[in-house]
Write an enzyme that holds these catalytic residues in place. Structure first.
Site, short mmCIF file in Angstrom:
data_model
loop_
_atom_site.label_atom_id
_atom_site.label_comp_id
_atom_site.label_asym_id
_atom_site.label_seq_id
_atom_site.Cartn_x
_atom_site.Cartn_y
_atom_site.Cartn_z
N TYR A 154 -11.47 -2.24 -24.09
CA TYR A 154 -10.96 -0.88 -24.29
C TYR A 154 -11.11 -0.46 -25.75
CZ TYR A 154 -7.88 3.20 -24.21
OH TYR A 154 -7.37 4.48 -24.33
N LYS A 158 -13.56 2.61 -27.39
CA LYS A 158 -13.06 3.79 -28.11
C LYS A 158 -13.62 3.83 -29.54
CE LYS A 158 -10.43 5.78 -24.93
NZ LYS A 158 -10.74 7.09 -24.35
N1 NAP Z 1 -1.84 7.34 -22.13
C1 NAP Z 1 -1.99 6.87 -23.37
O1 NAP Z 1 -1.04 6.33 -23.98
C2 NAP Z 1 -3.31 7.03 -24.08
C3 NAP Z 1 -3.38 6.61 -25.43
C4 NAP Z 1 -4.58 6.76 -26.10
C5 NAP Z 1 -5.67 7.31 -25.46
N2 NAP Z 1 -5.58 7.70 -24.16
C6 NAP Z 1 -6.77 8.29 -23.54
O2 NAP Z 1 -6.44 9.55 -22.97
C7 NAP Z 1 -7.29 9.84 -21.87
C8 NAP Z 1 -6.47 10.20 -20.65
O3 NAP Z 1 -5.65 9.10 -20.36
P1 NAP Z 1 -4.38 9.16 -19.39
O4 NAP Z 1 -3.28 8.47 -20.08
O5 NAP Z 1 -4.19 10.53 -18.86
O6 NAP Z 1 -4.89 8.17 -18.24
P2 NAP Z 1 -4.72 8.19 -16.66
O7 NAP Z 1 -3.41 8.81 -16.30
O8 NAP Z 1 -5.02 6.81 -16.23
O9 NAP Z 1 -5.86 9.21 -16.16
C9 NAP Z 1 -7.21 8.88 -16.36
C10 NAP Z 1 -8.06 10.01 -15.80
O10 NAP Z 1 -9.44 9.66 -16.01
C11 NAP Z 1 -10.12 9.75 -14.76
N3 NAP Z 1 -11.26 8.85 -14.65
C12 NAP Z 1 -11.29 7.51 -14.75
N4 NAP Z 1 -12.54 7.06 -14.54
C13 NAP Z 1 -13.32 8.15 -14.30
C14 NAP Z 1 -14.68 8.36 -14.00
N5 NAP Z 1 -15.54 7.33 -13.88
N6 NAP Z 1 -15.12 9.63 -13.81
C15 NAP Z 1 -14.28 10.66 -13.91
N7 NAP Z 1 -12.97 10.55 -14.17
C16 NAP Z 1 -12.50 9.30 -14.37
C17 NAP Z 1 -9.06 9.39 -13.72
O11 NAP Z 1 -9.49 9.81 -12.44
P3 NAP Z 1 -9.05 9.00 -11.08
O12 NAP Z 1 -7.71 9.56 -10.69
O13 NAP Z 1 -10.14 9.32 -10.12
O14 NAP Z 1 -8.97 7.55 -11.44
C18 NAP Z 1 -7.89 10.20 -14.28
O15 NAP Z 1 -8.02 11.55 -13.96
C19 NAP Z 1 -8.17 8.58 -21.68
O16 NAP Z 1 -9.42 8.77 -22.29
C20 NAP Z 1 -7.37 7.50 -22.40
O17 NAP Z 1 -8.19 6.44 -22.82
C21 NAP Z 1 -4.42 7.57 -23.45
#
Ligand code: NAP
Length: 230
Positions: A154, A158
């Site tokens: 991961y 990033k």
């Molecule tokens: N939450 C945190 O604390 C955090 C911190 C730093 C960075 N981020 C970043 O923020 C972004 C959003 O994260 P989140 O926390 O909202 O995560 P999340 O709740 O796990 O949601 C991830 C989203 O990405 C989609 N996705 C995954 N693989 C995909 C693919 N191959 N094609 C299209 N869509 C795909 C998922 O769709 P499905 O429903 O189909 O799986 C879901 O809509 C990510 O890039 C993550 O790395 C999050």
């Protein structure tokens, strides 16, 4: 404004859509499984949200989504590469699994390139166009800290995304290209113990996106708009 947001069926992506609807914007909101994207389909009833099926790892799916979006608009003002995945939690050197790293890069890194390449022409035609890559503090070589081990896949995906952001800022000179750390957010990925709500994260990020000017291109920001160290 016209937004394209990947991974918009849950988590941070869905929260973007909710807040943008309230702002009166138009959103092309992508989901891997459009039929199952219940909340997006509900939001589509506003007439401002267009749910689009798109898997960032599948170039045919991306091309198809590009056709669908292109039939509805001739420009996008903001592209948010939000889709992301964290497959191998607590990955250690001893448990390193190359398939998990491949899958992680396919989504977080290559997926971002697939989408950006396909939609670059629409973005170039946008008004004060902005490309926002959702990165992470875990991709920062500076702030991650020297004594934190593990999560190779991961974190490296990033860090690579951050490098792509820099390269894209040169290749897209008319677009403001940035990456952001959204905070530690209460989503499926962040978990319920995370520090901030999706509402707070997205509120901060939309404030930042609204303030961006071309001078900000090639920058890494935190979710409240502060500079984040690469
Ligand atoms: N939450 C945190 O604390 C955090 C911190 C730093 C960075 N981020 C970043 O923020 C972004 C959003 O994260 P989140 O926390 O909202 O995560 P999340 O709740 O796990 O949601 C991830 C989203 O990405 C989609 N996705 C995954 N693989 C995909 C693919 N191959 N094609 C299209 N869509 C795909 C998922 O769709 P499905 O429903 O189909 O799986 C879901 O809509 C990510 O890039 C993550 O790395 C999050």
């Amino acid at each position: 404004m016209r937004y394209l947001i990947t991974g918009a069926n849950r988590g941070i992506g869905l929260e973007f859509v909710k807040q943008l609807v309230a702002n009166g914007d138009t959103i092309f909101a992508t989901a891997r499984n459009r039929e199952a994207a219940t909340e997006l389909n509900e939001l589509a009833k506003t007439g401002q949200v267009f749910p689009i099926e798109l898997d960032v790892t599948d170039v045919d799916s991306v091309a198809q989504a590009r056709e669908v979006v292109g039939a509805k608009t001739d420009a996008i003002d903001v592209l948010i590469n939000n889709a992301g995945a964290f497959f191998d939690r607590n990955e250690k050197l001893a448990t390193f699994n190359p398939d998990a790293m491949r899958k992680t890069f396919e989504t977080n890194t290559i997926g971002t390139m697939n989408v950006t390449k396909a939609f670059a022409d629409l973005l170039n035609a946008g008004n004060n166009p902005r490309l926002v890559n959702i990165s992470s503090n875990l991709g920062s070589l500076t702030t991650l800290g020297r004594n934190r081990s593990g999560d190779y896949s991961y974190n490296a995906s990033k860090a690579a995304l951050n490098m792509l952001t820099r390269m894209l800022s040169y290749d897209l000179p008319d677009v403001t290209v940035i990456c952001v750390h959204p905070g530690w957010v209460q989503t499926d990925m962040g978990g319920s113990r995370a520090a901030i709500t999706p509402e707070a994260s997205v509120e901060g990020l939309l404030g930042l996106i609204g303030r961006l000017t071309p001078a900000d291109t090639n920058s890494f920001f935190g979710w409240t708009g502060e500079d984040w160290a690469w």
